[in-house]
Motif scaffolding. Sequence first.
Motif, PDB file in Angstrom:
ATOM      1  N   ARG A  23      -2.782  67.072 -20.885  1.00 15.40           N
ATOM      2  CA  ARG A  23      -3.610  66.394 -21.897  1.00 15.40           C
ATOM      3  C   ARG A  23      -3.862  64.936 -21.518  1.00 15.40           C
ATOM      4  O   ARG A  23      -4.961  64.427 -21.696  1.00 15.40           O
ATOM      5  N   ARG A  24      -2.867  64.281 -20.963  1.00 10.19           N
ATOM      6  CA  ARG A  24      -2.992  62.870 -20.583  1.00 10.19           C
ATOM      7  C   ARG A  24      -3.946  62.699 -19.397  1.00 10.19           C
ATOM      8  O   ARG A  24      -4.740  61.768 -19.365  1.00 10.19           O
ATOM      9  N   GLU A  25      -3.871  63.615 -18.435  1.00  7.03           N
ATOM     10  CA  GLU A  25      -4.608  63.459 -17.185  1.00  7.03           C
ATOM     11  C   GLU A  25      -5.997  64.090 -17.196  1.00  7.03           C
ATOM     12  O   GLU A  25      -6.738  63.932 -16.229  1.00  7.03           O
ATOM     13  N   SER A  26      -6.354  64.811 -18.246  1.00 10.32           N
ATOM     14  CA  SER A  26      -7.625  65.533 -18.261  1.00 10.32           C
ATOM     15  C   SER A  26      -8.387  65.337 -19.567  1.00 10.32           C
ATOM     16  O   SER A  26      -8.464  66.243 -20.393  1.00 10.32           O
ATOM     17  N   PRO A  27      -8.990  64.168 -19.736  1.00 12.90           N
ATOM     18  CA  PRO A  27      -9.719  63.915 -20.978  1.00 12.90           C
ATOM     19  C   PRO A  27     -10.957  64.795 -21.155  1.00 12.90           C
ATOM     20  O   PRO A  27     -11.468  64.912 -22.270  1.00 12.90           O
ATOM     21  N   SER A  28     -11.441  65.433 -20.103  1.00 13.13           N
ATOM     22  CA  SER A  28     -12.625  66.299 -20.228  1.00 13.13           C
ATOM     23  C   SER A  28     -12.272  67.700 -20.716  1.00 13.13           C
ATOM     24  O   SER A  28     -13.160  68.505 -20.990  1.00 13.13           O
ATOM     25  N   ALA A  29     -10.986  67.995 -20.849  1.00 17.33           N
ATOM     26  CA  ALA A  29     -10.565  69.325 -21.313  1.00 17.33           C
ATOM     27  C   ALA A  29     -10.721  69.419 -22.821  1.00 17.33           C
ATOM     28  O   ALA A  29     -10.167  68.620 -23.565  1.00 17.33           O
TER      29      ALA A  29
END
Length: 152
Positions: A23-29
């Motif tokens: 969640r922290r590393e993938s804001p586009s998810a």
Amino acid sequence: MAKTLIRVGPEDFSVEAELAAVRRESPSAGGVVSFVGVVRDANDGARVSKMTLEHYPGMTEKALAKIVEKARERFHLIDVVVIHRVGELQVGDQIVLCLVSAAHRGEAFQGCEYVMDWLKTEAPFWKRETTPEGEHWVDARESDDHARARWA
């Protein structure tokens, strides 16, 4: 940035920590789906007291990487985390974590199922269960082959 993590070993894992990292590393998810496999206390009507998992080092990780790459392409996955434990596990212990993210929930759900269906049939893992009658190797299940076949 897309992340792939494949880890095979005896160490336990933290679902919460892995989820937080994705969640922290993938804001586009827009969707994150996880599956956690756990050692259960019965299989095919027999009581199970423990399970021992073995693998073929190097070959297992390579097989998992191929499965993940196919899933990533097919379902446009952003992140894929596959952690699979080996060694002696007790009832209630975590065995496997499959965590995937995608822009939309549909791709995330399908991607997670795809990885697990292929992992169950194509990754070189061997399971030995301990029951009151002794130890025995767990045979492949026809239902796992059917689950994988739906993705062909």
